[in-house]
Scaffold this active site. Structure first.
Site, short mmCIF file in Angstrom:
data_model
loop_
_atom_site.label_atom_id
_atom_site.label_comp_id
_atom_site.label_asym_id
_atom_site.label_seq_id
_atom_site.Cartn_x
_atom_site.Cartn_y
_atom_site.Cartn_z
N ASN A 71 3.80 -8.18 3.08
CA ASN A 71 3.88 -8.46 1.63
C ASN A 71 5.26 -9.06 1.34
O ASN A 71 6.17 -9.01 2.19
CB ASN A 71 3.64 -7.19 0.81
CG ASN A 71 4.54 -6.04 1.24
OD1 ASN A 71 5.75 -6.10 1.08
ND2 ASN A 71 3.96 -5.01 1.85
N VAL A 130 -2.99 -3.79 8.95
CA VAL A 130 -2.37 -4.20 10.20
C VAL A 130 -0.84 -3.97 10.15
O VAL A 130 -0.22 -3.65 11.16
CB VAL A 130 -2.76 -5.66 10.54
CG1 VAL A 130 -2.10 -6.67 9.65
CG2 VAL A 130 -2.51 -5.97 12.00
N ASP A 131 -0.27 -4.09 8.98
CA ASP A 131 1.17 -3.85 8.77
C ASP A 131 1.53 -2.42 9.16
O ASP A 131 2.48 -2.18 9.94
CB ASP A 131 1.47 -4.11 7.28
CG ASP A 131 2.96 -4.14 6.95
OD1 ASP A 131 3.78 -4.13 7.88
OD2 ASP A 131 3.28 -4.17 5.75
N TYR A 190 -5.73 -7.83 0.64
CA TYR A 190 -5.55 -8.99 -0.23
C TYR A 190 -6.86 -9.70 -0.60
O TYR A 190 -6.84 -10.66 -1.39
CB TYR A 190 -4.54 -9.97 0.37
CG TYR A 190 -3.09 -9.54 0.21
CD1 TYR A 190 -2.75 -8.37 -0.47
CD2 TYR A 190 -2.05 -10.32 0.70
CE1 TYR A 190 -1.43 -7.98 -0.63
CE2 TYR A 190 -0.72 -9.94 0.53
CZ TYR A 190 -0.41 -8.77 -0.13
OH TYR A 190 0.90 -8.40 -0.30
N1 AR6 Z 1 -5.24 -5.34 14.69
C1 AR6 Z 1 -5.79 -6.47 14.20
N2 AR6 Z 1 -6.26 -6.59 12.94
C2 AR6 Z 1 -6.16 -5.49 12.14
C3 AR6 Z 1 -5.60 -4.27 12.56
C4 AR6 Z 1 -5.12 -4.22 13.90
N3 AR6 Z 1 -4.57 -3.14 14.40
N4 AR6 Z 1 -5.66 -3.41 11.52
C5 AR6 Z 1 -6.24 -4.06 10.49
N5 AR6 Z 1 -6.56 -5.31 10.85
P1 AR6 Z 1 -4.64 -6.28 5.95
P2 AR6 Z 1 -3.82 -8.43 4.08
C6 AR6 Z 1 -7.22 -6.39 10.09
O1 AR6 Z 1 -5.15 -5.46 4.83
O2 AR6 Z 1 -5.18 -8.54 3.55
C7 AR6 Z 1 -0.63 -4.33 3.74
O3 AR6 Z 1 -0.52 -3.18 2.96
C8 AR6 Z 1 -8.03 -6.03 8.86
O4 AR6 Z 1 -9.29 -5.52 9.23
O5 AR6 Z 1 -3.88 -5.62 7.02
O6 AR6 Z 1 -3.08 -9.69 4.44
C9 AR6 Z 1 0.60 -5.21 3.70
O7 AR6 Z 1 1.77 -4.45 3.58
C10 AR6 Z 1 -8.14 -7.41 8.20
O8 AR6 Z 1 -9.17 -8.16 8.83
O9 AR6 Z 1 -3.72 -7.52 5.42
C11 AR6 Z 1 0.35 -6.05 2.48
O10 AR6 Z 1 0.77 -5.39 1.32
C12 AR6 Z 1 -6.80 -8.07 8.55
O11 AR6 Z 1 -6.23 -7.27 9.59
C13 AR6 Z 1 -1.15 -6.23 2.47
O12 AR6 Z 1 -1.67 -5.13 3.20
C14 AR6 Z 1 -5.82 -8.17 7.40
O13 AR6 Z 1 -5.91 -7.01 6.58
C15 AR6 Z 1 -1.58 -7.49 3.16
O14 AR6 Z 1 -2.97 -7.62 3.03
#
Ligand code: AR6
Length: 175
Positions: A30, A39-40, A127
């Protein structure tokens, strides 16, 4: 699933990005670079506090851009923190901002001599970006970049769960 783009490889795998042995992995961050969920959270848990310490010093990253920190305890030497857009219906410049988040991450990799990099599907979790649209943008942006940048030898998308993997696989057949 793998394709070649010029002399580079573009690969899709289903899995966990924290386990990747590429030079860099990309985090879905973010703007405040504060540890969140998804993932973060997983990357910061696996990589340890050094990542967040460096991110805190950097302090801010606008949507569509990326910054780089250590990989801490991860196999990857670096974490590139990319900020994708929050999806607000698709008419607020989201597509260009999403493409930019991928492109800026790749530019940072090129500048740092990073030749192998793993991406999650940016913006498609918290997001809210629809995966089908996001996959097309992600794959097209990476393919276009690789055509002009043979120094990046491998881009691996690490997709979390079979539905996301399948959607990316279908999109790759189209772009
Ligand atoms: N490995 C690969 N992909 C993953 C993993 C993993 N270990 N865990 C989750 N995903 P998101 P955004 C996928 O929500 O939408 C956070 O709070 C998940 O299934 O992680 O860009 C940050 O701090 C999805 O397909 O990221 C920001 O505030 C993808 O990763 C916000 O979320 C992205 O989901 C960013 O939101």
């Amino acid at each position: 699933m793998q394709v070649t783009v010029g002399t580079s490889i573009l690969e899709l795998v289903e899995g966990d990005i924290t386990q990747q042995d590429t030079d860099a992995i990309v985090n879905a961050a973010n703007e405040q670079l504060r540890v969140g969920g998804g993932v973060d959270g997983a990357i910061n848990r696996a990589g340890g506090p050094q990542i967040q310490e460096e991110a805190r010093k950097i302090g801010y990253c606008p949507t569509g851009k990326a910054v780089i920190t250590t990989g801490g305890n991860l196999k990857a030497r670096y974490v590139i923190h990319a900020v994708g857009p929050v999806y607000r219906g698709g008419h607020q410049g989201e597509a260009e901002l999403l493409a930019s988040a991928y492109r800026e991450s790749l530019k940072l990799a090129s500048a740092r001599g990073i030749s192998t990099i793993a991406f999650p599907s940016l913006s498609t979790g918290v997001y809210g970006y629809p995966v089908k649209e996001a996959a097309k943008i992600a794959l097209k942006t990476v393919k276009d970049y690789l055509k002009d940048h043979p120094e990046i030898k491998l881009v691996r998308f690490v997709l979390f769960g079979t539905p996301t993997y399948q959607t990316f696989a279908e999109a790759l057949a189209q772009v």
